[in-house]
Design a protein around this motif. Sequence first.
Motif, short mmCIF file in Angstrom:
data_model
loop_
_atom_site.label_atom_id
_atom_site.label_comp_id
_atom_site.label_asym_id
_atom_site.label_seq_id
_atom_site.Cartn_x
_atom_site.Cartn_y
_atom_site.Cartn_z
N VAL A 66 20.45 48.37 94.53
CA VAL A 66 21.81 48.76 94.16
C VAL A 66 22.30 49.96 94.97
O VAL A 66 23.44 50.38 94.82
CB VAL A 66 21.93 49.03 92.65
CG1 VAL A 66 21.66 47.77 91.84
CG2 VAL A 66 21.02 50.17 92.22
N GLY A 67 21.43 50.51 95.83
CA GLY A 67 21.83 51.64 96.65
C GLY A 67 20.75 51.98 97.65
O GLY A 67 19.61 51.54 97.53
N VAL A 68 21.14 52.75 98.65
CA VAL A 68 20.22 53.12 99.72
C VAL A 68 20.61 54.48 100.28
O VAL A 68 21.78 54.88 100.21
CB VAL A 68 20.22 52.04 100.83
CG1 VAL A 68 21.55 51.97 101.56
CG2 VAL A 68 19.08 52.25 101.81
N LEU A 69 19.62 55.19 100.79
CA LEU A 69 19.82 56.50 101.41
C LEU A 69 18.72 56.71 102.44
O LEU A 69 17.57 56.33 102.20
CB LEU A 69 19.74 57.62 100.36
CG LEU A 69 19.80 59.06 100.88
CD1 LEU A 69 21.20 59.40 101.39
CD2 LEU A 69 19.39 60.03 99.80
N GLY A 87 23.58 57.58 105.65
CA GLY A 87 23.53 56.17 105.25
C GLY A 87 23.57 55.95 103.75
O GLY A 87 23.11 54.91 103.27
N LEU A 88 24.15 56.87 102.99
CA LEU A 88 24.23 56.71 101.54
C LEU A 88 25.21 55.59 101.20
O LEU A 88 26.34 55.58 101.68
CB LEU A 88 24.68 58.03 100.88
CG LEU A 88 24.92 58.00 99.37
CD1 LEU A 88 23.64 57.66 98.62
CD2 LEU A 88 25.46 59.35 98.92
N TRP A 89 24.76 54.67 100.37
CA TRP A 89 25.61 53.57 99.91
C TRP A 89 25.16 53.15 98.53
O TRP A 89 23.96 53.09 98.25
CB TRP A 89 25.53 52.38 100.88
CG TRP A 89 26.31 51.20 100.41
CD1 TRP A 89 27.66 51.00 100.55
CD2 TRP A 89 25.81 50.05 99.71
NE1 TRP A 89 28.02 49.79 99.97
CE2 TRP A 89 26.89 49.20 99.45
CE3 TRP A 89 24.53 49.67 99.27
CZ2 TRP A 89 26.76 47.98 98.78
CZ3 TRP A 89 24.40 48.46 98.61
CH2 TRP A 89 25.50 47.62 98.37
N GLU A 93 30.27 48.41 92.02
CA GLU A 93 30.34 48.38 90.56
C GLU A 93 29.48 49.45 89.89
O GLU A 93 29.61 49.71 88.70
CB GLU A 93 29.97 46.99 90.01
CG GLU A 93 28.55 46.55 90.30
CD GLU A 93 28.38 45.79 91.63
OE1 GLU A 93 27.38 45.07 91.74
OE2 GLU A 93 29.23 45.93 92.53
N LEU A 94 28.62 50.12 90.67
CA LEU A 94 27.78 51.17 90.11
C LEU A 94 28.15 52.57 90.62
O LEU A 94 27.49 53.55 90.27
CB LEU A 94 26.30 50.89 90.42
CG LEU A 94 25.73 49.68 89.68
CD1 LEU A 94 24.31 49.39 90.13
CD2 LEU A 94 25.78 49.89 88.18
N ARG A 95 29.20 52.66 91.40
CA ARG A 95 29.64 53.97 91.88
C ARG A 95 30.12 54.80 90.69
O ARG A 95 30.81 54.30 89.81
CB ARG A 95 30.73 53.83 92.94
CG ARG A 95 30.16 53.23 94.21
CD ARG A 95 31.14 52.99 95.30
NE ARG A 95 30.46 52.29 96.38
CZ ARG A 95 31.09 51.55 97.29
NH1 ARG A 95 32.40 51.45 97.27
NH2 ARG A 95 30.38 50.94 98.22
N ALA A 100 23.95 57.40 93.06
CA ALA A 100 23.96 58.30 94.22
C ALA A 100 23.25 59.61 93.89
O ALA A 100 22.51 60.15 94.72
CB ALA A 100 25.39 58.56 94.69
N THR A 101 23.45 60.11 92.69
CA THR A 101 22.78 61.35 92.28
C THR A 101 21.27 61.18 92.31
O THR A 101 20.56 62.04 92.83
CB THR A 101 23.25 61.76 90.86
OG1 THR A 101 24.66 62.01 90.91
CG2 THR A 101 22.52 63.00 90.38
N LYS A 102 20.78 60.07 91.78
CA LYS A 102 19.33 59.82 91.80
C LYS A 102 18.81 59.72 93.23
O LYS A 102 17.75 60.24 93.55
CB LYS A 102 18.99 58.54 91.03
CG LYS A 102 18.94 58.73 89.55
CD LYS A 102 18.32 57.53 88.86
CE LYS A 102 18.04 57.89 87.42
NZ LYS A 102 17.11 57.00 86.79
#
Length: 176
Positions: A66-69, A87-89, A93-95, A100-102
């Motif tokens: 659901v996300g990447v960094l 490369g944070l994404w 639907e979860l923004r 992102a904080t995690k």
Amino acid sequence: MSEITVRHLGEDEWKDYRAVRLEALNESPEAFVATAAEEQAFDEARWRARMQRSARLIAERDGAAVGVLSVGTAPSDEEGRAGELFGLWVKPELRGSGVATKLVKNGAALARQRGQSQLYYWVGTENGRAVAFASGMGFRPTDQRRPMGVQSEEDGEEEIAMVLPLGDDRRVIGGR
């Protein structure tokens, strides 16, 4: 909602990184310098090399990305004491849900473990949401600016380097 977990991908998990990276490039092409078509053409060796160059963190819910960094070393830091987030994404639907904080907290912890004393994150000066997010995470603006590396609606838009001190060293490396 199921719990969000974050894990560091190893080189052999390059396919997992590739899948979420291509999803990010397809979903938010305006947010990245690269295109999905360019990276779709990369072979296994190129993906593995990317995995070695920087740490790749993936956020998952119920086993689905659901996300990447990405966490690397700041390019201008020859001593390796400054890390850089890029490369944070997060899936749209979860923004705003804490994904992102995690990712950023895990990225900062990884940089700390590597002995890095600060973490840089480049943010578009016109992206109020991103600047507010970074500020809320403890990043502070520096005087460093650069032209946006991505397509923007407005010519001349720039990015600002924001820095997060890690540990006790509150100095900014390289006069930033």
